[in-house]
Design a protein around this motif. Structure first.
Motif, short mmCIF file in Angstrom:
data_model
loop_
_atom_site.label_atom_id
_atom_site.label_comp_id
_atom_site.label_asym_id
_atom_site.label_seq_id
_atom_site.Cartn_x
_atom_site.Cartn_y
_atom_site.Cartn_z
N LEU A 1 -27.20 19.96 35.63
CA LEU A 1 -27.27 21.23 34.92
C LEU A 1 -25.94 21.57 34.26
O LEU A 1 -25.90 22.19 33.20
CB LEU A 1 -27.67 22.35 35.88
CG LEU A 1 -29.00 22.16 36.62
CD1 LEU A 1 -29.33 23.42 37.43
CD2 LEU A 1 -30.12 21.83 35.66
N LEU A 2 -24.83 21.12 34.89
CA LEU A 2 -23.52 21.35 34.29
C LEU A 2 -23.35 20.53 33.02
O LEU A 2 -22.76 20.99 32.03
CB LEU A 2 -22.43 21.02 35.31
CG LEU A 2 -20.98 21.24 34.84
CD1 LEU A 2 -20.76 22.70 34.47
CD2 LEU A 2 -20.00 20.79 35.93
N ASP A 3 -23.87 19.29 33.03
CA ASP A 3 -23.82 18.47 31.83
C ASP A 3 -24.61 19.09 30.68
O ASP A 3 -24.19 19.04 29.52
CB ASP A 3 -24.36 17.06 32.12
CG ASP A 3 -23.49 16.32 33.13
OD1 ASP A 3 -22.30 16.66 33.24
OD2 ASP A 3 -24.03 15.41 33.81
N ILE A 4 -25.75 19.67 31.02
CA ILE A 4 -26.57 20.33 29.99
C ILE A 4 -25.83 21.54 29.41
O ILE A 4 -25.85 21.77 28.20
CB ILE A 4 -27.92 20.76 30.58
CG1 ILE A 4 -28.74 19.52 30.98
CG2 ILE A 4 -28.71 21.60 29.60
CD1 ILE A 4 -30.03 19.84 31.68
N TYR A 5 -25.14 22.27 30.28
CA TYR A 5 -24.41 23.44 29.79
C TYR A 5 -23.23 23.01 28.90
O TYR A 5 -22.97 23.64 27.87
CB TYR A 5 -23.90 24.28 30.97
CG TYR A 5 -23.14 25.51 30.54
CD1 TYR A 5 -23.83 26.65 30.12
CD2 TYR A 5 -21.75 25.52 30.54
CE1 TYR A 5 -23.14 27.78 29.71
CE2 TYR A 5 -21.06 26.65 30.13
CZ TYR A 5 -21.75 27.77 29.71
OH TYR A 5 -21.06 28.89 29.30
N ASN A 6 -22.54 21.96 29.30
CA ASN A 6 -21.41 21.49 28.49
C ASN A 6 -21.86 20.91 27.16
O ASN A 6 -21.14 21.02 26.15
CB ASN A 6 -20.62 20.44 29.27
CG ASN A 6 -19.93 21.02 30.50
OD1 ASN A 6 -19.60 22.21 30.53
ND2 ASN A 6 -19.73 20.19 31.52
#
Length: 283
Positions: A80-85
């Protein structure tokens, strides 16, 4: 008198202190239609409906971006952090978006890894068919043939197997698969060797000499042989208001008699004179 003024001044000071400590609530603007005549205020239910549609459109847009990102990663797990970045989309911050991600058939939710809460979620693209090589493709085509499901669309296989066309060429060279193109869709079928029947050249030549007639010639031949063909009856519905009106003249009524009672004389009943015929003719 001075005591009364002192009491009023004391109450005024207390009122000012309470007013300073009171938290003011900002008044929200009314939901009005900006370009409507007179700026008519919309009902609250209509306003909520419009905001719900806007929220659904936003979730659909974000979901499309997530699926596209997962598809580009080609099976790699994305947190989910990769998607946000990458897309500036906070999946965990929206309950509607998180529910849509979990229910989407193109997204696989994986639990694993170490995070602040002990388990970091990751997402993976889920293709329609879990096929990654030539052997898995052959197994899928054989299962479709055995179960009677027909063919498999080539475009659906490309989602999880980008090199599927090379595998199809190899299977076709080994006479294990057949590709059939219909309009803009290419279907893959398993080639069952049990249906490979050998025929003599004489029968093949006879088959090629048979001419398939057009439909009009077939109907003419059936009519000549006394065989009735099924004809489709087309019901034409007349539009309202298009009913033709007859002229203003007087319609003449014609007397019809039954053909099986021609021996009866209806001339007297119908106003016929003495010179009328004694037998009535069928019309």
């Amino acid at each position: 008198m001075s005591g009364i003024h002192a009491d009023l001044l004391s109450d005024l000071d207390k009122f000012k202190k309470r007013a300073l400590n009171y938290k003011a609530v900002e008044r929200k603007e009314r939901n009005v239609i900006p370009h409507a005549p007179g700026a008519v205020e919309r009902p609250a239910a209509e306003a909520r409906k419009g905001s719900a549609k806007k929220a659904d459109a936003q979730v659909s847009k974000q979901l499309y971006a997530i699926v596209k990102l997962l598809k580009e990663r080609k099976g790699q797990a994305v947190t989910l952090l990769d998607i946000y970045n990458a897309k500036k989309i906070d999946v965990g911050g929206s309950a509607a978006l998180f529910e849509a991600v979990q229910n989407n058939p193109k997204i696989q939710v994986n639990a694993g890894g170490a995070g602040a809460d002990g388990a970091m979620l990751s997402l993976t693209f889920r293709p329609m068919y879990a096929v990654g090589d030539k052997n898995e493709l052959l197994r899928l085509l054989r299962d479709f043939h055995r179960l009677g499901h027909g063919g498999v669309e080539l475009d659906n296989l490309k989602e999880g197997f980008p090199d599927v066309e090379a595998a199809v060429r190899e299977l076709a060279a080994d006479k294990l698969a057949v590709a059939v193109k219909r309009k803009n869709v290419t279907l893959l079928f398993y080639r069952d060797s049990t249906y490979d029947l050998l025929a003599d050249d004489e029968y093949k030549e006879l088959w090629r000499q048979v001419k398939v007639p057009v439909i009009t010639e077939v109907e003419r031949a059936l009519d000549k042989a006394g065989i009735e063909t099924i004809k489709t009856q087309v019901v034409v519905r007349q539009k309202k208001g298009s009913k033709k009106r007859g002229g203003g003249g007087i319609r003449k009524l014609k007397t019809l008699h039954n053909a099986h009672v021609t021996y009866l004389d209806y001339s007297a009943a119908m106003g016929g004179g003495p010179g009328s015929s004694s037998t009535s003719k069928p019309c």
